[in-house]
Design a protein around this motif. Structure first.
Motif, PDB file in Angstrom:
ATOM      1  N   UNK A  74       0.945  -1.180   0.047  1.00 26.08           N
ATOM      2  CA  UNK A  74      -0.120  -0.024   0.014  1.00 26.08           C
ATOM      3  C   UNK A  74       1.105   1.270  -0.062  1.00 26.08           C
ATOM      4  N   UNK A  75       0.469   2.220  -0.876  1.00 26.25           N
ATOM      5  CA  UNK A  75       1.267   3.453  -0.797  1.00 26.25           C
ATOM      6  C   UNK A  75       0.186   4.825  -0.570  1.00 26.25           C
ATOM      7  N   UNK A  76       0.870   5.432   0.505  1.00 27.93           N
ATOM      8  CA  UNK A  76       0.041   6.866   0.600  1.00 27.93           C
ATOM      9  C   UNK A  76       0.659   7.786  -0.107  1.00 27.93           C
ATOM     10  N   UNK A  77       0.196   8.506  -0.873  1.00 21.81           N
ATOM     11  CA  UNK A  77       0.906   9.583  -1.653  1.00 21.81           C
ATOM     12  C   UNK A  77       0.227  10.933  -1.197  1.00 21.81           C
ATOM     13  N   UNK A  78       1.136  11.591  -0.416  1.00 20.83           N
ATOM     14  CA  UNK A  78       0.961  12.942   0.047  1.00 20.83           C
ATOM     15  C   UNK A  78       1.334  14.094  -0.771  1.00 20.83           C
ATOM     16  N   UNK A  79       0.871  15.172  -0.056  1.00 22.15           N
ATOM     17  CA  UNK A  79       1.142  16.637  -0.828  1.00 22.15           C
ATOM     18  C   UNK A  79      -0.357  17.039  -1.193  1.00 22.15           C
ATOM     19  N   UNK A  80      -1.266  16.882  -0.789  1.00 19.58           N
ATOM     20  CA  UNK A  80      -2.642  17.082  -1.173  1.00 19.58           C
ATOM     21  C   UNK A  80      -3.110  16.448  -2.293  1.00 19.58           C
ATOM     22  N   UNK A  81      -2.709  15.139  -2.527  1.00 20.67           N
ATOM     23  CA  UNK A  81      -3.351  14.655  -3.490  1.00 20.67           C
ATOM     24  C   UNK A  81      -4.680  13.792  -3.262  1.00 20.67           C
ATOM     25  N   UNK A  82      -5.649  13.938  -4.235  1.00 24.25           N
ATOM     26  CA  UNK A  82      -7.158  13.786  -4.318  1.00 24.25           C
ATOM     27  C   UNK A  82      -7.395  12.565  -4.762  1.00 24.25           C
ATOM     28  N   UNK A  83      -8.688  12.442  -5.138  1.00 25.03           N
ATOM     29  CA  UNK A  83      -9.243  11.271  -5.798  1.00 25.03           C
ATOM     30  C   UNK A  83      -8.737  10.940  -7.101  1.00 25.03           C
ATOM     31  N   UNK A  84      -8.348  11.792  -7.847  1.00 24.94           N
ATOM     32  CA  UNK A  84      -8.082  11.644  -9.247  1.00 24.94           C
ATOM     33  C   UNK A  84      -6.375  11.494  -9.189  1.00 24.94           C
ATOM     34  N   UNK A  85      -6.044  10.480  -8.439  1.00 22.26           N
ATOM     35  CA  UNK A  85      -4.513  10.349  -8.062  1.00 22.26           C
ATOM     36  C   UNK A  85      -3.830  10.238  -9.275  1.00 22.26           C
ATOM     37  N   UNK A  86      -4.131   9.489 -10.498  1.00 23.00           N
ATOM     38  CA  UNK A  86      -2.991   9.378 -11.685  1.00 23.00           C
ATOM     39  C   UNK A  86      -2.775  10.784 -12.355  1.00 23.00           C
ATOM     40  N   UNK A  87      -3.850  11.673 -12.329  1.00 20.18           N
ATOM     41  CA  UNK A  87      -3.491  12.880 -12.745  1.00 20.18           C
ATOM     42  C   UNK A  87      -2.821  13.850 -12.164  1.00 20.18           C
ATOM     43  N   UNK A  88      -3.197  13.736 -10.651  1.00 17.81           N
ATOM     44  CA  UNK A  88      -2.630  14.850  -9.644  1.00 17.81           C
ATOM     45  C   UNK A  88      -1.458  14.195  -9.217  1.00 17.81           C
ATOM     46  N   UNK A  89      -0.998  13.045  -9.464  1.00 16.33           N
ATOM     47  CA  UNK A  89       0.671  12.483  -8.972  1.00 16.33           C
ATOM     48  C   UNK A  89       0.905  11.496  -9.982  1.00 16.33           C
ATOM     49  N   UNK A  90       1.116  11.947 -11.387  1.00 16.44           N
ATOM     50  CA  UNK A  90       1.278  11.015 -12.287  1.00 16.44           C
ATOM     51  C   UNK A  90       2.985  10.413 -12.179  1.00 16.44           C
ATOM     52  N   UNK A  91       3.639  10.822 -11.604  1.00 19.35           N
ATOM     53  CA  UNK A  91       5.019  10.087 -11.529  1.00 19.35           C
ATOM     54  C   UNK A  91       4.761   8.934 -10.524  1.00 19.35           C
ATOM     55  N   UNK A  92       4.078   9.144  -9.302  1.00 25.68           N
ATOM     56  CA  UNK A  92       4.006   8.189  -8.323  1.00 25.68           C
ATOM     57  C   UNK A  92       3.260   6.995  -9.048  1.00 25.68           C
ATOM     58  N   UNK A  93       2.145   7.330  -9.803  1.00 22.48           N
ATOM     59  CA  UNK A  93       1.137   6.155 -10.211  1.00 22.48           C
ATOM     60  C   UNK A  93       1.934   5.454 -11.390  1.00 22.48           C
ATOM     61  N   UNK A  94       2.806   6.206 -12.157  1.00 23.65           N
ATOM     62  CA  UNK A  94       3.690   5.339 -13.026  1.00 23.65           C
ATOM     63  C   UNK A  94       4.575   4.644 -12.362  1.00 23.65           C
ATOM     64  N   UNK A  95       5.308   4.936 -11.313  1.00 22.11           N
ATOM     65  CA  UNK A  95       6.318   4.345 -10.718  1.00 22.11           C
ATOM     66  C   UNK A  95       5.653   2.962 -10.091  1.00 22.11           C
ATOM     67  N   UNK A  96       4.264   2.853  -9.508  1.00 21.38           N
ATOM     68  CA  UNK A  96       3.614   2.014  -8.816  1.00 21.38           C
ATOM     69  C   UNK A  96       3.443   0.770 -10.139  1.00 21.38           C
ATOM     70  N   UNK A  97       3.018   1.401 -11.364  1.00 20.45           N
ATOM     71  CA  UNK A  97       2.818   0.348 -12.430  1.00 20.45           C
ATOM     72  C   UNK A  97       3.914  -0.447 -12.724  1.00 20.45           C
ATOM     73  N   UNK A  98       5.270   0.326 -12.795  1.00 18.94           N
ATOM     74  CA  UNK A  98       6.558  -0.334 -13.128  1.00 18.94           C
ATOM     75  C   UNK A  98       6.940  -1.237 -12.031  1.00 18.94           C
ATOM     76  N   UNK A  99       6.578  -0.817 -10.778  1.00 19.98           N
ATOM     77  CA  UNK A  99       6.899  -1.503  -9.579  1.00 19.98           C
ATOM     78  C   UNK A  99       6.336  -3.121  -9.665  1.00 19.98           C
TER      79      UNK A  99
END
Length: 350
Positions: A321-346
């Motif tokens: 499980x990964x909590x993405x901080x920094x004010x990230x809301x429901x549309x996580x891929x668009x608000x935190x694209x690098x974190x979401x892409x990293x999760x796909x690769x991981x």
């Protein structure tokens, strides 16, 4: 949005209660979601940049639909299927896709039924929004493109679809990334009332249960969607251009019917199609998911969502499980694209 919610604990409050269990659950806090950093020891991600559009979209006949979809990356790369939710569209992944393509993945981002250029092949097909129908759409899309297995990622309706495919067709899933975790539901479970504060967060679901609500959503579709964006991602400072790029997807002639049916089906006010009864029976048993999984949550998700502790045991394979901080809301891929892409690769390497 998800069918479950624990109104007592959300976002960081829920994570505080999970602190002592972080190691056993594989929890990772991604405080630098937008910096391009990934998990410990991983190389920095290529910058997503300020991309706002995809290359010209493609179309393919798949099951009941002619699906409009974006594709990027090498044709021989590991397939990645990314699914959006309501009321969003493929632009949720407009910065995720090029990061994955640069890493060698074949990235596919289809418009769901009722969105963008996706159309029903027959006027006679019911405009059905139940969860099983959306899952079968995704399978048909993979079949139409000859994709036997893919890494799947999604949020909102897309996360639920990813969950369903992983639970019932695990051979089609190399791994999954699911925002807000385990979202498979059933009409029976949805008959159980929630405490008043939790019910309040589902106001639009009850609005859609009425004829007035359907007429209101049809008349004010864009205004309604923008309000949901603001409530679900209260700290996301998206501009008019960002919203308008997605809002055109809601002009699909079937969008209102699909959206209304989805929420009415959840409340048992729409029957669904008999051909999906066996699938729904399996889903009502709340099946576990054994494929490699990373679930994610934004620390400022304003939409109803379950506590991570409530669903961790539903994932029986390798899991984090990964909590993405920094004010990230429901549309996580668009608000935190690098974190979401990293999760796909991981998860692909799990």
């Amino acid at each position: 949005m998800s069918n479950e919610i624990n109104q007592q604990r959300r976002g960081l409050l829920g994570m505080a209660a999970l602190g002592v269990a972080a190691g056993s659950l594989g929890i990772i806090s991604a405080a630098s979601a937008q910096s391009g950093t990934g998990t410990a020891g991983a190389p920095p991600l290529p910058a997503g940049g300020a991309r706002t559009s995809f290359a010209p979209l493609k179309q393919v006949d798949a099951g009941a639909l002619k699906v409009s979809y974006a594709e990027t990356g090498p044709a021989n790369g590991t397939p990645v299927l990314l699914l959006h939710g309501w009321p969003y569209d493929i632009h949720a992944y407009v910065e995720v896709a090029p990061i994955l393509a640069a890493a060698g993945y074949r990235v596919l981002v289809p418009y769901l039924r009722g969105y963008g250029g996706t159309r029903f092949l027959s006027e006679e097909t019911p405009r059905n929004g139940q969860q099983a129908a959306l899952a079968v759409d995704a399978l048909a899309f993979m079949d139409a493109l000859g994709i036997e297995s893919a890494v799947l990622g999604g949020f909102d309706w897309g996360a639920r679809t990813v969950n369903i495919l992983a639970a019932l067709w695990p051979e089609r899933c190399k791994g999954i990334v699911s925002v807000s975790g385990y979202l498979i539901g059933s009409q029976e479970a949805n008959r159980m009332p929630l405490p008043p504060k939790a019910e309040l967060q589902w106001w639009y679901q009850y609005y859609f249960a009425t004829e007035r609500g359907e007429a209101g959503y049809r008349k004010y579709t864009h205004d309604f969607a923008r309000l949901i964006w603001e409530l679900a991602s209260p700290k996301w400072a998206f501009d008019d251009a960002t919203f308008n790029r997605s809002a055109t997807a809601f002009d699909n002639p079937d969008h209102v019917a699909i959206s209304i049916d989805n929420y009415r089906w959840r409340l048992g006010l729409a029957k669904g199609e008999a051909k999906y009864d066996e699938i729904e029976k399996k889903l009502a048993a709340s099946p576990t998911i054994g494929v490699p999984t990373i679930t994610m949550e934004g620390d400022a998700n304003g939409a109803p969502h379950p506590d991570p502790a409530a669903y961790a045991k539903k994932f029986t394979g390798k899991y984090a499980f990964r909590l993405i901080s920094g004010g990230i809301g429901h549309n996580l891929p668009q608000e935190a694209p690098a974190a979401f892409a990293q999760a796909i690769m991981d998860v692909d390497k799990f």
